[in-house]
Design an enzyme around this catalytic site. Structure first.
Site, PDB file in Angstrom:
ATOM      1  N   GLU A 153      84.077  85.822  27.593  1.00 35.95           N
ATOM      2  CA  GLU A 153      84.219  87.263  27.340  1.00 35.95           C
ATOM      3  C   GLU A 153      85.412  87.547  26.434  1.00 35.95           C
ATOM      4  O   GLU A 153      85.350  88.378  25.531  1.00 35.95           O
ATOM      5  CB  GLU A 153      84.409  88.028  28.659  1.00 35.95           C
ATOM      6  CG  GLU A 153      83.223  87.973  29.604  1.00 35.95           C
ATOM      7  CD  GLU A 153      83.254  86.781  30.558  1.00 35.95           C
ATOM      8  OE1 GLU A 153      83.766  85.703  30.184  1.00 35.95           O
ATOM      9  OE2 GLU A 153      82.761  86.930  31.686  1.00 35.95           O
TER      10      GLU A 153
ATOM     11  N   GLU B 255      87.484  75.546  26.688  1.00 39.04           N
ATOM     12  CA  GLU B 255      88.473  74.986  27.622  1.00 39.04           C
ATOM     13  C   GLU B 255      89.502  74.127  26.895  1.00 39.04           C
ATOM     14  O   GLU B 255      89.409  73.889  25.683  1.00 39.04           O
ATOM     15  CB  GLU B 255      87.736  74.210  28.722  1.00 39.04           C
ATOM     16  CG  GLU B 255      86.848  75.141  29.534  1.00 39.04           C
ATOM     17  CD  GLU B 255      86.214  74.481  30.751  1.00 39.04           C
ATOM     18  OE1 GLU B 255      86.247  73.237  30.865  1.00 39.04           O
ATOM     19  OE2 GLU B 255      85.682  75.235  31.592  1.00 39.04           O
TER      20      GLU B 255
HETATM   21  N1  THU Z   1      84.362  81.523  32.763  1.00 41.54           N
HETATM   22  C1  THU Z   1      83.963  82.367  31.762  1.00 41.54           C
HETATM   23  O1  THU Z   1      83.947  82.004  30.576  1.00 41.54           O
HETATM   24  N2  THU Z   1      83.579  83.614  32.115  1.00 41.54           N
HETATM   25  C2  THU Z   1      83.439  84.060  33.383  1.00 41.54           C
HETATM   26  O2  THU Z   1      83.018  85.199  33.588  1.00 41.54           O
HETATM   27  C3  THU Z   1      83.787  83.186  34.501  1.00 41.54           C
HETATM   28  C4  THU Z   1      84.422  81.885  34.142  1.00 41.54           C
HETATM   29  C5  THU Z   1      84.724  80.151  32.384  1.00 41.54           C
HETATM   30  C6  THU Z   1      86.179  79.791  32.499  1.00 41.54           C
HETATM   31  C7  THU Z   1      86.090  78.284  32.651  1.00 41.54           C
HETATM   32  O3  THU Z   1      85.961  77.703  31.352  1.00 41.54           O
HETATM   33  C8  THU Z   1      84.778  78.065  33.398  1.00 41.54           C
HETATM   34  O4  THU Z   1      84.026  79.242  33.221  1.00 41.54           O
HETATM   35  C9  THU Z   1      84.957  77.785  34.880  1.00 41.54           C
HETATM   36  O5  THU Z   1      85.770  78.731  35.470  1.00 41.54           O
END
Ligand code: THU
Length: 161
Positions: free
Chosen positions: A75, A64
């Site tokens: 992913e 993030e």
């Molecule tokens: N996120 C992922 O890394 N993969 C997913 O399949 C769904 C969401 C992350 C994005 C963000 O850092 C956090 O999860 C909350 O949305």
């Protein structure tokens, strides 16, 4: 007028002990990758692991940013690692897991829309479908034969020819 229907089939398992050894190991690698997540804003830690056609297993996690849109899902971090380290080598399976610091982590999540698009591009790029193994830190697991099953009528490079 013609009406069309698109169906998505997926397999559901009670928990990771019902998976075959290879799938269970990949899900375990995704669960390990959760610890590499940088998610101070959402507190939602995601780990992903890919098994390549050459047998190599690679891991990625969500990263993030204080500028929220700059953050990356696990992913897409993982796909970038795969294509940087092993360009052109197909990803056969990808497992995705997570730990939600603010709630439950006991059911599968599936990739967001942007990641579905990136997975679809990768399938086209290396000409091989990516099988998805989706599970929380505990609980049931779902297995989807190919990532593009999650993105019907996808926009691809073929549309730009
Ligand atoms: N996120 C992922 O890394 N993969 C997913 O399949 C769904 C969401 C992350 C994005 C963000 O850092 C956090 O999860 C909350 O949305």
């Amino acid at each position: 007028m013609q009406q069309h229907q698109i169906q998505v089939l997926f397999d559901e398992y009670q928990d990771s002990s019902s998976l075959n050894q290879e799938d269970a190991a990949l899900l375990e690698a995704a669960r390990e990758a959760i610890h590499l997540s940088y998610a101070p804003y959402s507190k939602f830690q995601v780990g992903a692991a890919a098994r390549l056609s050459n047998g190599v297993i690679l891991k990625g996690s969500n990263q993030e940013n204080a500028s929220f849109p700059a953050g990356l899902c696990a992913e897409r971090v993982l796909l970038s690692i795969c294509s940087s380290l092993y360009p052109g080598i197909p990803v056969i399976d990808m497992a995705i897991s997570y730990f939600n610091q603010l709630g439950a982590s006991n059911r599968p999540i599936s990739p967001c829309g942007v990641c579905r698009q990136s997975l679809s591009e990768y399938e086209t790029l290396v000409n091989h479908q990516i099988r998805l193994i989706l599970g929380g830190s505990t609980g049931k697991i779902i297995v989807i034969e190919k990532a593009t099953d999650l993105l019907p009528l996808a926009f691809t490079s073929a549309d730009m020819k």
